[in-house]
Structure formats: structure tokens, C-alpha cells
Design a protein around this motif. Structure first.
Motif, mmCIF file in Angstrom:
data_model
loop_
_atom_site.group_PDB
_atom_site.id
_atom_site.type_symbol
_atom_site.label_atom_id
_atom_site.label_comp_id
_atom_site.label_asym_id
_atom_site.label_seq_id
_atom_site.Cartn_x
_atom_site.Cartn_y
_atom_site.Cartn_z
ATOM 1 N N TRP A 34 1.143 -5.213 -1.518
ATOM 2 C CA TRP A 34 1.596 -6.588 -1.312
ATOM 3 C C TRP A 34 0.840 -7.537 -2.243
ATOM 4 O O TRP A 34 1.445 -8.359 -2.932
ATOM 5 C CB TRP A 34 1.401 -7.012 0.145
ATOM 6 C CG TRP A 34 1.685 -8.461 0.373
ATOM 7 C CD1 TRP A 34 2.904 -9.040 0.593
ATOM 8 C CD2 TRP A 34 0.733 -9.534 0.366
ATOM 9 N NE1 TRP A 34 2.759 -10.404 0.719
ATOM 10 C CE2 TRP A 34 1.437 -10.729 0.587
ATOM 11 C CE3 TRP A 34 -0.648 -9.591 0.207
ATOM 12 C CZ2 TRP A 34 0.807 -11.965 0.644
ATOM 13 C CZ3 TRP A 34 -1.274 -10.826 0.262
ATOM 14 C CH2 TRP A 34 -0.534 -11.996 0.483
ATOM 15 N N LEU A 35 -0.493 -7.411 -2.280
ATOM 16 C CA LEU A 35 -1.301 -8.301 -3.112
ATOM 17 C C LEU A 35 -0.998 -8.082 -4.589
ATOM 18 O O LEU A 35 -0.871 -9.039 -5.347
ATOM 19 C CB LEU A 35 -2.792 -8.107 -2.835
ATOM 20 C CG LEU A 35 -3.730 -9.046 -3.585
ATOM 21 C CD1 LEU A 35 -3.446 -10.514 -3.262
ATOM 22 C CD2 LEU A 35 -5.184 -8.696 -3.286
ATOM 23 N N TRP A 36 -0.856 -6.835 -4.994
ATOM 24 C CA TRP A 36 -0.533 -6.528 -6.383
ATOM 25 C C TRP A 36 0.761 -7.209 -6.811
ATOM 26 O O TRP A 36 0.838 -7.832 -7.863
ATOM 27 C CB TRP A 36 -0.453 -5.014 -6.572
ATOM 28 C CG TRP A 36 0.030 -4.599 -7.923
ATOM 29 C CD1 TRP A 36 -0.521 -4.928 -9.134
ATOM 30 C CD2 TRP A 36 1.169 -3.796 -8.214
ATOM 31 N NE1 TRP A 36 0.201 -4.361 -10.157
ATOM 32 C CE2 TRP A 36 1.253 -3.657 -9.622
ATOM 33 C CE3 TRP A 36 2.121 -3.160 -7.428
ATOM 34 C CZ2 TRP A 36 2.241 -2.922 -10.239
ATOM 35 C CZ3 TRP A 36 3.109 -2.422 -8.057
ATOM 36 C CH2 TRP A 36 3.159 -2.315 -9.444
ATOM 37 N N LYS A 37 1.792 -7.104 -5.963
ATOM 38 C CA LYS A 37 3.081 -7.730 -6.287
ATOM 39 C C LYS A 37 2.944 -9.249 -6.358
ATOM 40 O O LYS A 37 3.556 -9.896 -7.204
ATOM 41 C CB LYS A 37 4.151 -7.344 -5.273
ATOM 42 C CG LYS A 37 4.534 -5.869 -5.304
ATOM 43 C CD LYS A 37 5.023 -5.421 -6.659
ATOM 44 C CE LYS A 37 6.476 -5.728 -6.859
ATOM 45 N NZ LYS A 37 6.996 -5.245 -8.135
ATOM 46 N N GLN A 38 2.162 -9.846 -5.482
ATOM 47 C CA GLN A 38 1.966 -11.293 -5.471
ATOM 48 C C GLN A 38 1.240 -11.770 -6.731
ATOM 49 O O GLN A 38 1.561 -12.826 -7.266
ATOM 50 C CB GLN A 38 1.175 -11.727 -4.233
ATOM 51 C CG GLN A 38 1.825 -11.408 -2.913
ATOM 52 C CD GLN A 38 3.166 -12.076 -2.748
ATOM 53 O OE1 GLN A 38 3.320 -13.261 -2.985
ATOM 54 N NE2 GLN A 38 4.161 -11.291 -2.361
ATOM 55 N N LEU A 39 0.269 -10.990 -7.187
ATOM 56 C CA LEU A 39 -0.521 -11.399 -8.357
ATOM 57 C C LEU A 39 0.226 -11.173 -9.666
ATOM 58 O O LEU A 39 -0.037 -11.848 -10.655
ATOM 59 C CB LEU A 39 -1.862 -10.649 -8.388
ATOM 60 C CG LEU A 39 -2.849 -11.026 -7.294
ATOM 61 C CD1 LEU A 39 -4.060 -10.104 -7.340
ATOM 62 C CD2 LEU A 39 -3.279 -12.481 -7.429
ATOM 63 N N GLY A 40 1.143 -10.217 -9.687
ATOM 64 C CA GLY A 40 1.951 -9.984 -10.876
ATOM 65 C C GLY A 40 1.161 -9.517 -12.091
ATOM 66 O O GLY A 40 1.492 -9.865 -13.218
ATOM 67 N N MET A 41 0.126 -8.736 -11.871
ATOM 68 C CA MET A 41 -0.661 -8.229 -12.990
ATOM 69 C C MET A 41 -0.445 -6.737 -13.154
ATOM 70 O O MET A 41 0.138 -6.096 -12.280
ATOM 71 C CB MET A 41 -2.151 -8.569 -12.800
ATOM 72 C CG MET A 41 -2.777 -8.032 -11.548
ATOM 73 S SD MET A 41 -4.431 -8.702 -11.171
ATOM 74 C CE MET A 41 -5.378 -8.260 -12.587
ATOM 75 N N GLY A 42 -0.906 -6.174 -14.266
ATOM 76 C CA GLY A 42 -0.777 -4.747 -14.496
ATOM 77 C C GLY A 42 -1.537 -3.954 -13.446
ATOM 78 O O GLY A 42 -2.618 -4.369 -13.011
ATOM 79 N N TYR A 43 -0.993 -2.803 -13.044
ATOM 80 C CA TYR A 43 -1.603 -2.055 -11.948
ATOM 81 C C TYR A 43 -3.001 -1.556 -12.295
ATOM 82 O O TYR A 43 -3.891 -1.612 -11.445
ATOM 83 C CB TYR A 43 -0.723 -0.879 -11.507
ATOM 84 C CG TYR A 43 -1.331 -0.188 -10.314
ATOM 85 C CD1 TYR A 43 -1.226 -0.763 -9.047
ATOM 86 C CD2 TYR A 43 -2.055 0.985 -10.449
ATOM 87 C CE1 TYR A 43 -1.825 -0.168 -7.947
ATOM 88 C CE2 TYR A 43 -2.643 1.589 -9.358
ATOM 89 C CZ TYR A 43 -2.527 1.007 -8.108
ATOM 90 O OH TYR A 43 -3.121 1.600 -7.026
ATOM 91 N N ASP A 44 -3.220 -1.062 -13.508
ATOM 92 C CA ASP A 44 -4.552 -0.547 -13.861
ATOM 93 C C ASP A 44 -5.613 -1.641 -13.755
ATOM 94 O O ASP A 44 -6.686 -1.421 -13.181
ATOM 95 C CB ASP A 44 -4.558 0.056 -15.262
ATOM 96 C CG ASP A 44 -3.847 1.396 -15.326
ATOM 97 O OD1 ASP A 44 -3.707 2.054 -14.271
ATOM 98 O OD2 ASP A 44 -3.432 1.782 -16.428
ATOM 99 N N SER A 45 -5.317 -2.816 -14.283
ATOM 100 C CA SER A 45 -6.260 -3.941 -14.196
ATOM 101 C C SER A 45 -6.472 -4.349 -12.747
ATOM 102 O O SER A 45 -7.605 -4.610 -12.322
ATOM 103 C CB SER A 45 -5.741 -5.135 -14.988
ATOM 104 O OG SER A 45 -5.635 -4.827 -16.346
ATOM 105 N N TYR A 46 -5.398 -4.405 -11.995
ATOM 106 C CA TYR A 46 -5.483 -4.781 -10.575
ATOM 107 C C TYR A 46 -6.340 -3.790 -9.803
ATOM 108 O O TYR A 46 -7.234 -4.177 -9.047
ATOM 109 C CB TYR A 46 -4.071 -4.849 -9.985
ATOM 110 C CG TYR A 46 -4.044 -4.957 -8.491
ATOM 111 C CD1 TYR A 46 -4.356 -6.148 -7.861
ATOM 112 C CD2 TYR A 46 -3.710 -3.864 -7.699
ATOM 113 C CE1 TYR A 46 -4.337 -6.249 -6.479
ATOM 114 C CE2 TYR A 46 -3.691 -3.952 -6.327
ATOM 115 C CZ TYR A 46 -4.011 -5.150 -5.718
ATOM 116 O OH TYR A 46 -4.001 -5.249 -4.353
#
Length: 72
Positions: free
Chosen positions: A19-31
Motif C-alpha cells: 500500500w505504501l509503495w503504491k502511494q509513494l510511486g517510487m521504484g520498488y528497489d529504492s523503496y
């Protein structure tokens, strides 16, 4: 060492890492590196976004681990 407390906050709020990853809209590796404390820096933009999304202050978002040596 200063560490990001986001996983504990997500669990308390019943929200997922996805959920947080989708909200932040950043690349998964960086996240993933960011939330698992494997990065040396986090942008103010991401700090502010996480504070807003999780309804917390920066003081609640971070904690200081006195038992871990600081990294250079």
C-alpha cells in the motif's frame, strides 16, 4: 544509528508495505532499501509524503538505535 520506523507504523495502522509503495510511486528497489534501512539518505519529499500518508510526525517516523554503531 537513525532508522526508519515505517514497518512498525504500517503494522499498527493495519496497512501493508505494498500500500505504501503504491502511494509513494517510487521504484520498488529504492523503496525496499528505504523501508528496510539499507539506504544512507531519504529525500525530504519522501519523508514528508510518509508523514502525511501515515499521519505521523518525523519524530514518530524515525527512531535512534543506541545499540548500533553509526555508519559512515
Amino acid at each position: 544509528m537513525i532508522r526508519l520506523n515505517v514497518l512498525e507504523l504500517l503494522e499498527k495502522q493495519g496497512k501493508t508495505k505494498y500500500w505504501l509503495w503504491k502511494q509513494l510511486g517510487m521504484g520498488y528497489d529504492s523503496y525496499n532499501k528505504m523501508i528496510t534501512n539499507q539506504t544512507q539518505s531519504i529525500s525530504y519529499k519522501n519523508i514528508e509524503a510518509m508523514c502525511i500518508l501515515l499521519s505521523v510526525t518525523p519524530n514518530e517516523l524515525f527512531e535512534y538505535d543506541f545499540d548500533t554503531e553509526p555508519t559512515e
